[in-house]
Design an enzyme around this catalytic site. Structure first.
Site, PDB file in Angstrom:
ATOM      1  N   LYS A 182      19.584 -31.804 -24.025  1.00  0.00           N
ATOM      2  CA  LYS A 182      18.736 -30.625 -24.222  1.00  0.00           C
ATOM      3  C   LYS A 182      19.195 -29.524 -23.270  1.00  0.00           C
ATOM      4  O   LYS A 182      18.982 -29.590 -22.059  1.00  0.00           O
ATOM      5  CB  LYS A 182      17.257 -30.926 -23.942  1.00  0.00           C
ATOM      6  CG  LYS A 182      16.396 -29.743 -24.418  1.00  0.00           C
ATOM      7  CD  LYS A 182      15.108 -29.570 -23.685  1.00  0.00           C
ATOM      8  CE  LYS A 182      15.183 -28.780 -22.427  1.00  0.00           C
ATOM      9  NZ  LYS A 182      15.520 -27.355 -22.572  1.00  0.00           N
ATOM     10  N   GLU A 257      19.635 -33.911 -10.283  1.00  0.00           N
ATOM     11  CA  GLU A 257      20.538 -32.952  -9.599  1.00  0.00           C
ATOM     12  C   GLU A 257      19.724 -31.681  -9.424  1.00  0.00           C
ATOM     13  O   GLU A 257      19.542 -30.920 -10.376  1.00  0.00           O
ATOM     14  CB  GLU A 257      21.748 -32.649 -10.490  1.00  0.00           C
ATOM     15  CG  GLU A 257      22.642 -33.826 -10.766  1.00  0.00           C
ATOM     16  CD  GLU A 257      23.558 -34.132  -9.601  1.00  0.00           C
ATOM     17  OE1 GLU A 257      23.713 -33.294  -8.707  1.00  0.00           O
ATOM     18  OE2 GLU A 257      24.109 -35.238  -9.589  1.00  0.00           O
ATOM     19  N   CYS A 291      23.578 -23.910  -7.640  1.00  0.00           N
ATOM     20  CA  CYS A 291      22.782 -24.874  -6.867  1.00  0.00           C
ATOM     21  C   CYS A 291      23.350 -25.061  -5.468  1.00  0.00           C
ATOM     22  O   CYS A 291      22.615 -25.171  -4.498  1.00  0.00           O
ATOM     23  CB  CYS A 291      22.737 -26.202  -7.598  1.00  0.00           C
ATOM     24  SG  CYS A 291      24.373 -26.836  -8.014  1.00  0.00           S
ATOM     25  N   GLU A 390      14.572 -21.979  -1.819  1.00  0.00           N
ATOM     26  CA  GLU A 390      15.708 -21.663  -2.687  1.00  0.00           C
ATOM     27  C   GLU A 390      15.361 -20.398  -3.475  1.00  0.00           C
ATOM     28  O   GLU A 390      14.336 -20.350  -4.160  1.00  0.00           O
ATOM     29  CB  GLU A 390      15.997 -22.809  -3.668  1.00  0.00           C
ATOM     30  CG  GLU A 390      17.238 -22.508  -4.499  1.00  0.00           C
ATOM     31  CD  GLU A 390      17.496 -23.522  -5.616  1.00  0.00           C
ATOM     32  OE1 GLU A 390      16.569 -23.821  -6.376  1.00  0.00           O
ATOM     33  OE2 GLU A 390      18.643 -23.987  -5.712  1.00  0.00           O
TER      34      GLU A 390
HETATM   35  P1  NAD Z   1      14.562 -25.405 -14.496  1.00  0.00           P
HETATM   36  O1  NAD Z   1      14.117 -26.586 -13.708  1.00  0.00           O
HETATM   37  O2  NAD Z   1      13.605 -24.313 -14.714  1.00  0.00           O
HETATM   38  O3  NAD Z   1      15.055 -25.864 -15.952  1.00  0.00           O
HETATM   39  C1  NAD Z   1      16.054 -26.831 -16.124  1.00  0.00           C
HETATM   40  C2  NAD Z   1      15.832 -27.550 -17.445  1.00  0.00           C
HETATM   41  O4  NAD Z   1      14.597 -28.255 -17.400  1.00  0.00           O
HETATM   42  C3  NAD Z   1      15.759 -26.628 -18.657  1.00  0.00           C
HETATM   43  O5  NAD Z   1      16.478 -27.220 -19.710  1.00  0.00           O
HETATM   44  C4  NAD Z   1      14.272 -26.584 -18.956  1.00  0.00           C
HETATM   45  O6  NAD Z   1      13.967 -26.318 -20.307  1.00  0.00           O
HETATM   46  C5  NAD Z   1      13.850 -27.998 -18.582  1.00  0.00           C
HETATM   47  N1  NAD Z   1      12.430 -28.183 -18.288  1.00  0.00           N
HETATM   48  C6  NAD Z   1      11.515 -27.262 -17.898  1.00  0.00           C
HETATM   49  N2  NAD Z   1      10.302 -27.836 -17.734  1.00  0.00           N
HETATM   50  C7  NAD Z   1      10.464 -29.144 -18.022  1.00  0.00           C
HETATM   51  C8  NAD Z   1       9.593 -30.281 -18.016  1.00  0.00           C
HETATM   52  N3  NAD Z   1       8.306 -30.185 -17.675  1.00  0.00           N
HETATM   53  N4  NAD Z   1      10.098 -31.486 -18.344  1.00  0.00           N
HETATM   54  C9  NAD Z   1      11.396 -31.629 -18.670  1.00  0.00           C
HETATM   55  N5  NAD Z   1      12.265 -30.602 -18.703  1.00  0.00           N
HETATM   56  C10 NAD Z   1      11.812 -29.370 -18.387  1.00  0.00           C
HETATM   57  O7  NAD Z   1      15.885 -24.873 -13.784  1.00  0.00           O
HETATM   58  P2  NAD Z   1      16.829 -23.626 -14.184  1.00  0.00           P
HETATM   59  O8  NAD Z   1      16.149 -22.355 -13.856  1.00  0.00           O
HETATM   60  O9  NAD Z   1      17.372 -23.816 -15.536  1.00  0.00           O
HETATM   61  O10 NAD Z   1      18.032 -23.853 -13.178  1.00  0.00           O
HETATM   62  C11 NAD Z   1      17.978 -23.473 -11.851  1.00  0.00           C
HETATM   63  C12 NAD Z   1      17.712 -24.645 -10.924  1.00  0.00           C
HETATM   64  O11 NAD Z   1      18.616 -25.712 -11.202  1.00  0.00           O
HETATM   65  C13 NAD Z   1      17.932 -24.291  -9.471  1.00  0.00           C
HETATM   66  O12 NAD Z   1      16.923 -24.886  -8.699  1.00  0.00           O
HETATM   67  C14 NAD Z   1      19.288 -24.915  -9.161  1.00  0.00           C
HETATM   68  O13 NAD Z   1      19.506 -25.179  -7.808  1.00  0.00           O
HETATM   69  C15 NAD Z   1      19.229 -26.155  -9.991  1.00  0.00           C
HETATM   70  N6  NAD Z   1      20.580 -26.648 -10.263  1.00  0.00           N
HETATM   71  C16 NAD Z   1      21.008 -27.822  -9.675  1.00  0.00           C
HETATM   72  C17 NAD Z   1      22.314 -28.276  -9.882  1.00  0.00           C
HETATM   73  C18 NAD Z   1      22.829 -29.531  -9.230  1.00  0.00           C
HETATM   74  O14 NAD Z   1      23.875 -30.025  -9.650  1.00  0.00           O
HETATM   75  N7  NAD Z   1      22.171 -30.081  -8.224  1.00  0.00           N
HETATM   76  C19 NAD Z   1      23.173 -27.546 -10.694  1.00  0.00           C
HETATM   77  C20 NAD Z   1      22.697 -26.370 -11.279  1.00  0.00           C
HETATM   78  C21 NAD Z   1      21.407 -25.940 -11.068  1.00  0.00           C
END
Ligand code: NAD
Length: 487
Positions: A182, A257, A291, A390
């Site tokens: 997804k 992650e 991230c 963050e």
């Molecule tokens: P987000 O957590 O808002 O969304 C990530 C994903 O989770 C999306 O696909 C979203 O639709 C889904 N999601 C949202 N609510 C959910 C729920 N209740 N249950 C299941 N899935 C749900 O994050 P974002 O804004 O897309 O990305 C930014 C964040 O991701 C930052 O905190 C960044 O640090 C982190 N990130 C981490 C890594 C890593 O490898 N550690 C890499 C990239 C980004």
């Protein structure tokens, strides 16, 4: 001859299920280009019924489809072909990736061969998943097997969708699982463009499926009783919800992650030029929406004035080009992903400005699009939100330090532990400090580098589990012990 299957005039705005595109029946996904807030497309994402149907297909493909009886070598051939198809269609996939996320096209293009190499890497693993055996000294011959888990779901963030797609699907498939991805509702087109190559690569129906949609779709997957594993890349906030949903449903395996607030330590003896170059990469890549961005910079007192002047110069060069079209190949710095993220980051900046000195940046960009130039805050208080939380934007906090011990203490003063960078020419110090900084990936005179063999993941609130390398294989297999009575 290269197979050009992806065309930018055919927007991939459907679910990829059972080896074909199907209309979703869930909530509307609206895609906006953040360079000018123009609408790219609106389409229906997956509904709960779509998820249930996709999971059933995936389970059937896992249990009784041709995938279950393919040899490791045959799976590897398919993964290798898929990698080649991704390379053949690189420029169009990169365009889809750039247009929704605002990430510079050149950077998305750069990413594609790295994505393909992850599929190639795991193609090589597909016939090397093995177990152990122990001799019958006690009268029992013991076999330890690594078996696939079943239906594995990946939920991804938008800021490196294609990396995350590969990091999750390639090891899962190499281990014999079936996969549902997804992508983020903010930027699903690149992932769906790649999905359109799945059938041509030779994956049997139902083995590799993609369900676009919002957080609601992610939540349904996380609590689904037939999903064996969720691998998540996104915020710590959402990661906690996913872990909770997994616990309350079928105790599915979870790897997380998550976010970070990573430190960069610049010692007096660092190469000024290299440190400025990498510290700029560490905060300006993806306009800070990375991230592993090194958002807390600690500079040793002896070099601080000179270093900060040079870093300011490097940021000024970026600021001069602010507003450049991310879909032009010459652009290196794009907008933030959407209005929500833009407002959030601007909120941090405005609050920071009330109590902390600004070395560069912080002004609002008023010519349209969600652009924010890089900002440096000097000496924020230890409690300041800009220093603790963050931000996921191009905001850097700088403090100085006197000794190595102080630098390590400052670096570790966070709940996160994703990454870190150390700039010094003293190899002994570099390795000493690298062993003491808490983080899953530490760069010495570099930052934010990834490769297929090398694990990626976090300590503390940055999550757990590892992607990439042999390490990921452990997360996509279950260990079974078989005892044979030899008497
Ligand atoms: P987000 O957590 O808002 O969304 C990530 C994903 O989770 C999306 O696909 C979203 O639709 C889904 N999601 C949202 N609510 C959910 C729920 N209740 N249950 C299941 N899935 C749900 O994050 P974002 O804004 O897309 O990305 C930014 C964040 O991701 C930052 O905190 C960044 O640090 C982190 N990130 C981490 C890594 C890593 O490898 N550690 C890499 C990239 C980004």
């Amino acid at each position: 001859m290269a197979t050009k299957l992806v065309k930018r005039e055919n927007l991939p705005t459907k679910l990829w299920v059972d080896n074909e595109f199907k209309e979703g029946t869930g909530a509307t996904v609206k895609l906006v280009n953040p360079k000018d807030a123009s609408t790219i497309a609106e389409f229906k994402g997956a509904s709960e019924a779509d998820v249930d149907n996709t999971v059933s297909i995936s389970q059937k493909a896992f249990e009784s489809g041709p995938w279950a009886s393919l040899s490791g070598e045959e799976k590897g051939v398919i993964l290798n072909k898929f990698a080649q198809l991704i390379l053949d269609n690189a420029s169009e996939i990169a365009y889809f990736e750039s247009v929704c996320s605002g990430r510079p096209l050149a950077q998305c293009n750069y990413e594609i061969p790295r994505v393909a190499s992850v599929y190639r890497y795991y193609a090589g693993w597909a016939d090397k998943i093995r177990g152990d055996s122990y001799p019958p000294e006690d009268g029992f011959y013991k076999i330890v097997r690594q078996e696939p888990l079943g239906v594995c779901a990946g939920i991804t963030a938008w800021n490196g969708s294609l990396h995350f797609l590969a990091w999750k699907s390639a090891p899962a498939l190499a281990c014999g699982n079936t996969v549902i991805i997804k992508p983020s509702e903010k930027s699903p087109l690149g992932t769906l463009a790649v999905a359109s190559l799945i059938k041509e690569a030779g994956f049997p129906p139902g083995v590799f499926q993609v369900l676009p949609g919002g957080g609601d779709v992610g939540a349904i997957l996380s609590s689904h009783m037939k999903i064996a594993k969720i691998s998540f890349t996104g915020s710590t906030f959402t990661g906690r919800k996913i872990q909770d949903a997994a616990t309350k449903s079928n105790l599915k395996r979870v790897t997380l992650e998550l976010g970070g607030k990573s430190p960069a330590l610049v010692f007096d003896d660092a190469s000024l030029e290299k440190a400025v170059f990498w510290c700029t990469i560490g905060i300006a890549t993806n306009a800070g929406q990375v991230c592993a961005a090194t958002t807390r910079l600690f500079v040793q007192e002896g070099i601080a004035d000179k270093f900060l002047a040079a870093l300011k110069g490097s940021f000024e060069a970026i600021t001069k080009t602010l507003g450049s079209d991310p879909q032009e190949m010459t652009t290196t710095y794009g907008p933030l992903v959407d209005k929500i993220q833009y407002d959030k980051v601007r909120g941090f900046i405005e609050e920071g400005k009330k109590s902390t000195e600004v070395i560069i940046g912080g002004e609002e960009y008023t010519k349209g699009g969600y652009f924010i130039g890089p900002v440096i805050f000097k000496n924020p208080s230890e409690e300041a939100k800009i220093y603790r939380e963050e931000i996921f934007g191009p905001v850097l906090c700088v403090r100085t330090f006197k000794t190595e011990e102080e630098a390590i203490q400052l670096a570790n003063d966070t709940d996160y532990g994703l990454a870190g960078a150390i700039y010094t020419q003293d190899v002994n110090r570099a390795l000493r400090v690298a062993s003491k900084v808490r983080g899953g990936t530490i760069g010495i005179n570099c930052t934010s580098v990834v490769g297929p063999q090398v694990p990626m993941g976090g300590f503390g609130s940055s999550g757990y589990g590892r992607e990439l390398g042999e390490y990921a294989i452990r997360h996509y297999t279950e260990t079974k012990a078989i005892w044979i009575n030899m008497n």
